[in-house]
Design a protein around this motif. Sequence first.
Motif, short mmCIF file in Angstrom:
data_model
loop_
_atom_site.label_atom_id
_atom_site.label_comp_id
_atom_site.label_asym_id
_atom_site.label_seq_id
_atom_site.Cartn_x
_atom_site.Cartn_y
_atom_site.Cartn_z
N THR A 71 -8.69 33.81 0.84
CA THR A 71 -9.52 32.88 0.06
C THR A 71 -9.22 31.44 0.44
N LEU A 72 -7.96 31.11 0.63
CA LEU A 72 -7.61 29.76 1.07
C LEU A 72 -8.22 29.45 2.43
N GLY A 73 -8.23 30.43 3.31
CA GLY A 73 -8.87 30.24 4.62
C GLY A 73 -10.36 30.03 4.51
N VAL A 74 -11.02 30.77 3.62
CA VAL A 74 -12.47 30.60 3.43
C VAL A 74 -12.78 29.24 2.82
N VAL A 75 -11.99 28.83 1.83
CA VAL A 75 -12.19 27.51 1.23
C VAL A 75 -12.01 26.42 2.28
N CYS A 127 -15.06 26.32 4.55
CA CYS A 127 -16.19 25.66 3.88
C CYS A 127 -16.01 24.15 3.78
N ALA A 128 -14.77 23.69 3.80
CA ALA A 128 -14.48 22.26 3.71
C ALA A 128 -14.21 21.66 5.09
N GLY A 129 -14.67 22.33 6.13
CA GLY A 129 -14.34 21.95 7.50
C GLY A 129 -14.60 20.51 7.87
N ASN A 130 -15.65 19.90 7.35
CA ASN A 130 -15.96 18.51 7.69
C ASN A 130 -15.47 17.51 6.65
N SER A 131 -14.73 17.98 5.71
CA SER A 131 -14.21 17.12 4.65
C SER A 131 -13.05 16.27 5.19
N PRO A 132 -12.91 15.06 4.69
CA PRO A 132 -11.74 14.26 5.08
C PRO A 132 -10.42 14.91 4.65
N LEU A 133 -10.48 15.80 3.68
CA LEU A 133 -9.27 16.49 3.21
C LEU A 133 -8.88 17.67 4.10
N ALA A 134 -9.78 18.13 4.95
CA ALA A 134 -9.55 19.35 5.72
C ALA A 134 -8.27 19.33 6.56
N PRO A 135 -7.97 18.25 7.30
CA PRO A 135 -6.72 18.28 8.07
C PRO A 135 -5.47 18.47 7.21
N ASN A 136 -5.41 17.79 6.07
CA ASN A 136 -4.26 17.94 5.18
C ASN A 136 -4.23 19.33 4.56
N MET A 137 -5.40 19.85 4.22
CA MET A 137 -5.47 21.20 3.67
C MET A 137 -5.01 22.22 4.73
N GLN A 153 -9.51 26.30 14.31
CA GLN A 153 -10.93 26.03 14.60
C GLN A 153 -11.42 24.75 13.96
N ILE A 154 -11.00 24.44 12.76
CA ILE A 154 -11.59 23.30 12.04
C ILE A 154 -10.81 22.01 12.23
N SER A 155 -9.59 22.09 12.73
CA SER A 155 -8.77 20.89 12.84
C SER A 155 -9.30 19.97 13.92
N PRO A 156 -9.64 18.73 13.55
CA PRO A 156 -10.10 17.79 14.57
C PRO A 156 -8.94 17.37 15.47
N VAL A 157 -9.29 16.84 16.64
CA VAL A 157 -8.28 16.45 17.61
C VAL A 157 -7.27 15.49 16.99
N GLU A 166 -26.15 17.19 3.04
CA GLU A 166 -24.79 16.83 2.67
C GLU A 166 -24.08 18.06 2.10
N ASN A 167 -22.86 18.28 2.55
CA ASN A 167 -22.06 19.37 2.01
C ASN A 167 -21.44 18.88 0.72
N LYS A 168 -21.99 19.30 -0.39
CA LYS A 168 -21.51 18.84 -1.69
C LYS A 168 -20.14 19.44 -2.05
N PHE A 169 -19.76 20.47 -1.34
CA PHE A 169 -18.46 21.09 -1.58
C PHE A 169 -17.32 20.15 -1.16
N ASN A 170 -17.59 19.27 -0.19
CA ASN A 170 -16.55 18.35 0.29
C ASN A 170 -15.94 17.52 -0.83
N ALA A 171 -16.74 17.17 -1.81
CA ALA A 171 -16.26 16.33 -2.91
C ALA A 171 -15.27 17.06 -3.82
N VAL A 172 -15.34 18.37 -3.87
CA VAL A 172 -14.50 19.13 -4.80
C VAL A 172 -13.61 20.16 -4.12
#
Length: 190
Positions: free
Chosen positions: A54-58, A61-71, A105-109, A13-19
């Motif tokens: 840095t924002l791009g790297v963050v 790292c959050a690529g599979n997070s539910p927040l990633a599309p909004n980020m 790259q990380i944005s889902p369809v 589990e990617n624990k980073f997704n939570a934060v």
Amino acid sequence: GLIPTTRVPMGKENKFNAVCGNFFYALMNQYDKELRTLNLAEEDTLVLGRLIYTLGVVLHCAGNSPLAPNMGKTLLDFVRVFTDIYVLDEYVKQSILFSTSIVAQISPVAAMTAEIYPQIMDIRLWAEELLTEAISADTTKLAVYALDIMDTVIGRGLFPSDLNSLSKEYTPISLRDTVINANPKISEIK
């Protein structure tokens, strides 16, 4: 003889997704606040470039997070502001290209909606214009790479069907030809 066995790595589990949002949005909070000691858009472009990287790297790292599309959408809104500035430091240009590549790259369809398409296209046009300017070889390579990623996302038809009318106006260019025509000394870009 013994048959060698291979171990299949277990997923974690990617624990980073939570934060991840706590890091991402905290970095963007009050970036445009005027301070006597910091002026990101004009004087402190190294800090601005580092912030965008840095924002791009963050986001990566959050690529599979539910927040990633909004980020990703927020990051595109953020960097698009700086593409309107005529004179940008080379490092800031590179950071914008990097961050845009990460978003593509990380944005889902499902996230490729009417909200993100115009932003990607605006930054894509800006990146094309960069190739006609006198920029460093590193920035040229990064622009070609970013355009290739954006063209892949756009070219695969990953955008909803209601955007097809917009994408019909889009005609892919040969990146290699554009780069060589704009700067004949750079013919080894792959």
